[in-house]
Design a protein around this motif. Structure first.
Motif, short mmCIF file in Angstrom:
data_model
loop_
_atom_site.label_atom_id
_atom_site.label_comp_id
_atom_site.label_asym_id
_atom_site.label_seq_id
_atom_site.Cartn_x
_atom_site.Cartn_y
_atom_site.Cartn_z
N PRO A 114 56.34 23.50 86.67
CA PRO A 114 55.24 24.20 86.00
C PRO A 114 55.71 25.49 85.35
N ASP A 115 55.18 25.75 84.17
CA ASP A 115 55.48 27.00 83.48
C ASP A 115 54.25 27.91 83.61
N ALA A 116 54.35 29.06 82.94
CA ALA A 116 53.27 30.04 83.07
C ALA A 116 51.93 29.49 82.58
N ASP A 117 51.98 28.70 81.52
CA ASP A 117 50.74 28.16 80.96
C ASP A 117 50.08 27.18 81.94
N ALA A 118 50.89 26.33 82.56
CA ALA A 118 50.34 25.37 83.51
C ALA A 118 49.73 26.10 84.71
N VAL A 132 46.29 19.66 84.24
CA VAL A 132 46.20 20.75 83.28
C VAL A 132 47.55 20.96 82.60
N ASP A 133 47.52 21.29 81.31
CA ASP A 133 48.72 21.50 80.49
C ASP A 133 49.58 20.22 80.45
N CYS A 134 48.97 19.09 80.69
CA CYS A 134 49.68 17.82 80.68
C CYS A 134 48.64 16.69 80.75
N ASP A 166 44.38 19.63 78.12
CA ASP A 166 45.75 19.76 77.59
C ASP A 166 45.77 20.15 76.12
N HIS A 167 46.95 20.64 75.69
CA HIS A 167 47.12 21.00 74.28
C HIS A 167 48.34 20.31 73.66
N HIS A 168 48.87 19.31 74.34
CA HIS A 168 49.98 18.55 73.76
C HIS A 168 49.41 17.39 72.96
N ASN A 169 50.05 17.09 71.85
CA ASN A 169 49.53 16.02 71.01
C ASN A 169 50.17 14.69 71.37
N SER A 173 48.02 27.42 73.58
CA SER A 173 48.22 27.32 75.03
C SER A 173 47.06 26.61 75.69
N CYS A 174 47.35 25.94 76.79
CA CYS A 174 46.30 25.28 77.55
C CYS A 174 45.38 26.33 78.18
N ALA A 175 45.96 27.50 78.50
CA ALA A 175 45.16 28.58 79.08
C ALA A 175 43.99 28.95 78.17
N MET A 184 53.17 33.38 77.18
CA MET A 184 54.43 32.65 77.25
C MET A 184 54.46 31.43 76.34
N ASP A 185 53.30 30.77 76.17
CA ASP A 185 53.29 29.58 75.33
C ASP A 185 53.20 29.90 73.83
N SER A 186 52.94 31.14 73.52
CA SER A 186 52.81 31.51 72.10
C SER A 186 54.01 32.32 71.65
MN MN Z 1 51.41 24.68 77.65
#
Ligand code: MN
Length: 497
Positions: free
Chosen positions: A20-24, A83-85, A104-107, A124-126, A156-158
């Motif tokens: 997990p990263d900061a956004d997740a 979330v975020d996935c 999520d925000h991944h395409n 970001s998903c946040a 972090m995601d931006s």
């Molecule tokens: Mn993300």
């Protein structure tokens, strides 16, 4: 999707992607607090091959006392919310669940529905979580820990806010009362001393292909996020457009791909490198992947991993041609004349769906394209329900409008997404019938190799054609080059004299 609709479940597990990263974490934690406030039994978990080791992430979890659990087994919860996935993707350990929801925000091509909120144009998903929480009247500023977790995810995601575009993202920056001192500390805790050395050694030992403007780097074992950080740094080198960085990890190899080359999508390259021996995916410019040692050895035996990467990268670059529509067609040999069969198709005037000037994304067979609604922009609905943009003048030359609405059912209903709010709109209620004019001809030739076409339209990436698909342009406009899938072409075109 509304968070409220998930309140009927009492036993909720929120799952972040592996590593997990900061956004997740920011997304997961904010949603966790929401359900906790609603009196739910809720857990915040992640799986994958290893627990979090990255220093800023450990600091974040510790300082905000975020109750993240690293798990390998999970008793099927009533609701699993990723979330975020997205559930089923390669970077998310698979757990059974009675019900599944996603933010999520991944395409991946998936669109929002009653159980998922997918907005791929949001950085970001946040940000999506922030919006969902606000919609429920949840005060994200009531506890500075929630606001800080959300803010740091966005930050972090931006790329440290440098990729902020959407009004919602700006609102979030202005509105959140976050812990500035902690964010500052986190920003200065991305590496440990050991990781700095690992990164330094990796960069010193880089290899470089001048023609491809590509660097392949083998690193000593480290946190997967460090790989990405080194990749980001390497991509800032003026003569490097693509970077592949990898190292050994438990069970195999972890890799990170970075690209700013328009004809190399990082997620596509990651999928190519891991095909059949692992999994890969991500964004157009940043992607990651994993190669399983067992599968690698089964296929490549004793072959060294470095020479594997060099060979596979060559195969990737050899696997496709690149065509820029703005250059037009230089060599017309091999092109034959075709006529569109006289079947009835549907079209939509963009301004009947949204006001002129609205920036929209449409889901084509070729991925997303961005169009700005206007009197002169129409959308065609193809034989299989695919949508593509067309200028009114071209439309009027090619088609005759019939006075009837277009009714047909498709497996995937033609859809438009407005950029500003991420709302999806079904196009069929607005669709009218039209029929192709007798005299319209296109020139087409079969692709003998995978081909990437940069069209004159604003596609998020190139149009990808496979061998067997048809490269086409309309008679009289050799700069309007596009690809028609083999099966679509067969159904809708016939040879013309
Ligand atoms: Mn993300």
């Amino acid at each position: 999707m509304k968070l409220e609709t998930l309140e009927k479940y009492n036993d909720i597990v929120i799952q972040m992607h592996d590593n997990p990263d900061a956004d997740a974490v920011g997304s997961g934690y904010a949603i966790y607090r929401y359900f906790q406030a609603k009196g739910k039994r809720v857990r915040l978990i992640y799986g994958g091959r290893q627990p979090i080791t990255k220093s800023n992430m450990k600091l974040l979890l510790q300082e905000l006392a975020i109750p993240v659990e690293y798990v390998q087994e999970l008793e099927a919860p009533e609701l699993l919310l990723t979330v975020d996935c997205q559930y089923g993707e390669g970077n998310v350990q698979r757990f059974e669940a009675q019900n599944i929801a996603m933010i999520d925000h991944h395409n991946t091509g998936r669109v929002s529905d009653a159980m998922s909120e997918i907005r791929s144009h949001i950085v970001s998903c946040a940000t999506i979580c922030y919006d969902l929480l606000l919609a429920e009247g949840f005060d994200v500023n009531a506890d500075i820990r929630i606001a800080t977790a959300l803010y740091y995810g966005l930050y972090m995601d931006s790329k440290e806010l440098s990729e902020i575009r959407h009004p919602l993202e700006r609102d979030m920056i202005d509105f959140l009362h976050y812990d500035r001192v902690l964010v500052r500390r986190l920003n200065h805790a991305n590496f440990t001393i050991d990781e700095m050395e690992t990164a330094g050694i990796a960069m010193i030992r880089h290899s470089y292909d001048e023609n491809k403007r590509l660097s392949i780097i083998k690193s000593n074992p480290c946190d997967p996020n460090i790989l990405g950080l080194v990749g980001d740094l390497v991509l800032q080198v003026d003569s490097i457009d693509v970077c592949i960085i990898f190292n050994e990890c438990p069970g195999g190899f972890k890799l990170s791909v970075r690209s700013c080359a328009p004809d190399v999508a990082a997620n596509e390259l990651a999928r190519f490198l891991t095909a059949g021996i692992g999994d890969g995916g991500g964004h157009l410019d940043k992607a990651g992947g994993f190669i399983s040692k067992r599968q690698y050895e089964k296929r490549y035996g004793e072959k060294g991993i470095e020479s594997f990467f060099f060979q596979r990268v060559d195969e990737y670059y050899d696997s496709y041609d690149v065509i820029y529509a703005k250059d037009g067609v230089k060599d017309v040999s091999g092109f034959c004349k075709y006529r569109k069969k006289a079947y009835i198709c549907g079209f939509v005037r963009t301004t009947e769906v949204v006001p002129a000037g609205t920036v929209c994304r449409i889901r084509t067979l070729e991925g997303d394209a961005t169009v700005t609604a206007g009197e002169d922009i129409y959308l065609m609905i193809g034989y299989f329900g695919e949508v593509y943009p067309i200028e009114r003048v071209v439309f009027e030359r090619k088609y005759r409008v019939l006075d009837a609405s277009f009714e047909k059912s498709f497996e995937y209903p033609p859809t438009l997404i407005t950029q500003a709010d991420g709302k999806t709109r079904k196009l069929l209620p607005f669709a009218k019938q039209c029929i192709v004019q007798e005299e319209v001809r296109v020139f087409a030739r079969e692709l003998c190799k995978d081909t990437k076409v940069f069209t004159k339209w604003d596609y998020e990436k190139y149009m990808a054609g496979e061998a067997g698909d048809m490269l086409c342009y309309t008679e009289g406009d050799a700069k309007d080059l596009y690809i028609i899938k083999k099966n679509v072409f067969g159904e809708t075109y016939e040879e013309a004299e």
